[in-house]
Design an enzyme around this catalytic site. Structure first.
Site, PDB file in Angstrom:
ATOM      1  N   GLY A  54       0.871  -1.177   0.000  1.00 47.06           N
ATOM      2  CA  GLY A  54       0.000   0.000   0.000  1.00 47.06           C
ATOM      3  C   GLY A  54       0.909   1.228   0.000  1.00 47.06           C
ATOM      4  O   GLY A  54       1.849   1.306   0.813  1.00 47.06           O
ATOM      5  N   ARG A  90      10.374  -1.277  -4.626  1.00 45.20           N
ATOM      6  CA  ARG A  90       9.162  -1.452  -5.448  1.00 45.20           C
ATOM      7  C   ARG A  90       9.054  -0.211  -6.335  1.00 45.20           C
ATOM      8  O   ARG A  90       9.239   0.907  -5.858  1.00 45.20           O
ATOM      9  CB  ARG A  90       7.894  -1.604  -4.587  1.00 45.20           C
ATOM     10  CG  ARG A  90       7.714  -3.039  -4.063  1.00 45.20           C
ATOM     11  CD  ARG A  90       6.338  -3.274  -3.491  1.00 45.20           C
ATOM     12  NE  ARG A  90       5.334  -3.534  -4.509  1.00 45.20           N
ATOM     13  CZ  ARG A  90       4.020  -3.606  -4.250  1.00 45.20           C
ATOM     14  NH1 ARG A  90       3.581  -3.440  -3.010  1.00 45.20           N
ATOM     15  NH2 ARG A  90       3.159  -3.848  -5.213  1.00 45.20           N
ATOM     16  N   GLN A 201      -5.794  -8.799  -2.313  1.00 45.52           N
ATOM     17  CA  GLN A 201      -5.757  -7.810  -1.222  1.00 45.52           C
ATOM     18  C   GLN A 201      -7.156  -7.399  -0.784  1.00 45.52           C
ATOM     19  O   GLN A 201      -7.366  -7.033   0.373  1.00 45.52           O
ATOM     20  CB  GLN A 201      -4.985  -6.551  -1.649  1.00 45.52           C
ATOM     21  CG  GLN A 201      -3.494  -6.730  -1.821  1.00 45.52           C
ATOM     22  CD  GLN A 201      -3.138  -6.991  -3.265  1.00 45.52           C
ATOM     23  OE1 GLN A 201      -3.897  -7.642  -3.991  1.00 45.52           O
ATOM     24  NE2 GLN A 201      -1.995  -6.521  -3.698  1.00 45.52           N
ATOM     25  N   ASP A 242      -1.553   4.540  -6.219  1.00 42.71           N
ATOM     26  CA  ASP A 242      -0.119   4.437  -5.917  1.00 42.71           C
ATOM     27  C   ASP A 242       0.666   5.605  -6.470  1.00 42.71           C
ATOM     28  O   ASP A 242       1.800   5.860  -6.056  1.00 42.71           O
ATOM     29  CB  ASP A 242       0.437   3.132  -6.479  1.00 42.71           C
ATOM     30  CG  ASP A 242      -0.069   1.984  -5.645  1.00 42.71           C
ATOM     31  OD1 ASP A 242      -1.219   1.555  -5.876  1.00 42.71           O
ATOM     32  OD2 ASP A 242       0.653   1.561  -4.727  1.00 42.71           O
ATOM     33  N   ASN A 252      -3.243   2.774 -10.219  1.00 45.44           N
ATOM     34  CA  ASN A 252      -3.649   1.980  -9.041  1.00 45.44           C
ATOM     35  C   ASN A 252      -3.626   0.503  -9.413  1.00 45.44           C
ATOM     36  O   ASN A 252      -3.322   0.127 -10.550  1.00 45.44           O
ATOM     37  CB  ASN A 252      -5.038   2.420  -8.550  1.00 45.44           C
ATOM     38  CG  ASN A 252      -5.383   1.826  -7.192  1.00 45.44           C
ATOM     39  OD1 ASN A 252      -4.565   1.850  -6.280  1.00 45.44           O
ATOM     40  ND2 ASN A 252      -6.565   1.256  -7.054  1.00 45.44           N
TER      41      ASN A 252
HETATM   42  O1  MRU Z   1       0.415  -3.999  -4.538  1.00 47.68           O
HETATM   43  P1  MRU Z   1      -0.171  -3.286  -3.354  1.00 47.68           P
HETATM   44  O2  MRU Z   1      -0.953  -4.175  -2.460  1.00 47.68           O
HETATM   45  O3  MRU Z   1       0.874  -2.486  -2.613  1.00 47.68           O
HETATM   46  O4  MRU Z   1      -1.179  -2.259  -4.016  1.00 47.68           O
HETATM   47  C1  MRU Z   1      -1.905  -1.367  -3.212  1.00 47.68           C
HETATM   48  C2  MRU Z   1      -2.854  -0.542  -3.990  1.00 47.68           C
HETATM   49  O5  MRU Z   1      -2.969  -0.656  -5.174  1.00 47.68           O
HETATM   50  C3  MRU Z   1      -3.618   0.485  -3.232  1.00 47.68           C
HETATM   51  O6  MRU Z   1      -4.852   0.728  -3.845  1.00 47.68           O
HETATM   52  C4  MRU Z   1      -2.829   1.791  -3.213  1.00 47.68           C
HETATM   53  O7  MRU Z   1      -1.540   1.585  -2.718  1.00 47.68           O
HETATM   54  C5  MRU Z   1      -3.492   2.828  -2.420  1.00 47.68           C
HETATM   55  S1  MRU Z   1      -3.200   2.531  -0.710  1.00 47.68           S
HETATM   56  C6  MRU Z   1      -3.994   3.567   0.290  1.00 47.68           C
END
Ligand code: MRU
Length: 359
Positions: A54, A90, A201, A242, A252
């Site tokens: 996230g 990442r 997720q 993101d 996102n």
């Molecule tokens: O791959 P992830 O689980 O890190 O991806 C998270 C997302 O896509 C969320 O929607 C994004 O980080 C917003 S978090 C408040």
């Protein structure tokens, strides 16, 4: 927010143990495990293997990772190398670079004997600020949900994708913050939770955290949102991001774009919730956003409890098949009804974003 009625944040520094504590999100919802990060390598690894994930939480972990680096070795070359390794851990969430840059600026010219204290204080500031911003996002988004309820006078159905919940931030979440505020204010709501393949997720984290806060929710397969929208069973979509470009284009979790298209076709408001640390003011063309490609094993294998309640990973694809695992996509600004930020709600456009954050 709460897990088994106990308040947590997703990351904190343990003075006694001199370590950074995180909730291991790879084991949720089946096991609740708190882990210690003792070195910057531990922080990098936690981000890479998604024990923390996230965008805002990745930023918070990187900030504490920098503090751990200063604890291990105060040689400027080591600290610089650690900052570069953290940024590489990442690629897509911009909060990572934002937090590391902020830490590096803060540490510039600080005496060796003060480095750790200054770093720990700034990492905590970053996390405290994110918590406050996410709370404000909730209060700003609450008005949107309230308006829908005042017109509909019935349960507001909200669709969300991935986990933009408190587990993805320090507390409150981005997309979930207006949801928690609405729930606390007695507005009847129900959340459609996209499962969010391949890592689930939505199912594993969003539904879990909503359950812990007693917010009514139903998990749906990622392809179900369209028909629910056509049937009038979705009043609003709220997702996280993101990286949001200054043009208003929103990067996102993979699949967000298709939800935005379906919402647009069905005249359903599609909001994106974000703290300003998620805005990328540099990249202008969304095709320049680095899109993370993760292991195809995340698609071909699935983990869950077996008949003895033990966690087990199994192969679900034909052994010979190839699979492509792109982790993010981009929703062009024209499909975004509005951006819910800590400062207020604005149109997803460069003029509005500049007005809100740069004037
Ligand atoms: O791959 P992830 O689980 O890190 O991806 C998270 C997302 O896509 C969320 O929607 C994004 O980080 C917003 S978090 C408040």
């Amino acid at each position: 927010m709460k897990i088994e009625n106990r308040e947590y944040r997703t990351i904190w520094f343990d003075e006694n143990n001199q370590s950074v504590k995180i909730i291991d999100q790879t084991k949720l919802p089946h096991q609740f495990i708190i882990k210690d990060l003792k070195t910057v390598k531990d922080a990098i690894n936690a981000i890479k293997i998604m024990e923390v994930r996230g965008a805002p939480l990745i930023g918070g972990t990187a900030a504490y990772g920098m503090a751990l680096a200063t604890k291990e070795n105060n040689d400027p070359n080591f600290i610089k190398k650690s900052s570069e390794d953290l940024i590489q851990s990442r690629p897509t969430a911009i909060n990572l670079r934002w937090a590391v840059d902020r830490m590096m600026n803060k540490l510039l010219g600080v005496n060796n004997n003060e480095l750790l204290n200054v770093a720990l204080k700034e990492a905590k500031n970053i996390c405290d600020e994110d918590e406050k911003f996410c709370e404000n996002i909730g209060l700003n988004g609450l008005k949107i949900i309230e308006d829908i309820y005042n017109k509909k006078k019935d349960t507001v159905n909200i669709l969300t994708h991935c986990n933009a919940g408190w587990l993805a931030t320090i507390n409150w979440g981005t997309a979930t913050s207006p949801i928690y505020q609405a729930h606390k204010n007695g507005i009847p709501i129900h959340v459609w939770v996209d499962e969010t393949r391949p890592r689930n997720q939505g199912a594993n984290l969003t539904s879990y955290e909503l359950n812990e806060e007693s917010v009514p929710n139903t998990i749906i397969a990622d392809n179900t949102g369209g028909i629910l929208m056509q049937r009038g069973d979705v009043d609003i979509c709220i997702v996280g991001t993101d990286r949001t470009l200054s043009t208003g284009d929103v990067c996102n979790k993979i699949g967000t774009y298709l939800k935005a298209l379906a919402a647009y076709d069905n005249d359903i408001p599609f909001y994106v919730a974000l703290p300003s640390s998620t805005i990328d003011w540099d990249i202008k063309n969304f095709k320049d956003i680095p899109i993370e490609e993760r292991s195809s094993e995340e698609l071909s294998h699935i983990e869950g409890l077996d008949e003895n309640d033990d966690l087990k990973k199994i192969l679900i694809y034909p052994k010979k098949s190839k699979a492509l695992n792109l982790a993010f996509d981009v929703t062009p600004a024209k499909y975004v009804t509005g951006l819910i930020t800590e400062k207020g709600v604005c149109v997803a456009s460069s003029d509005e974003l500049k007005k809100m954050f740069r004037q």
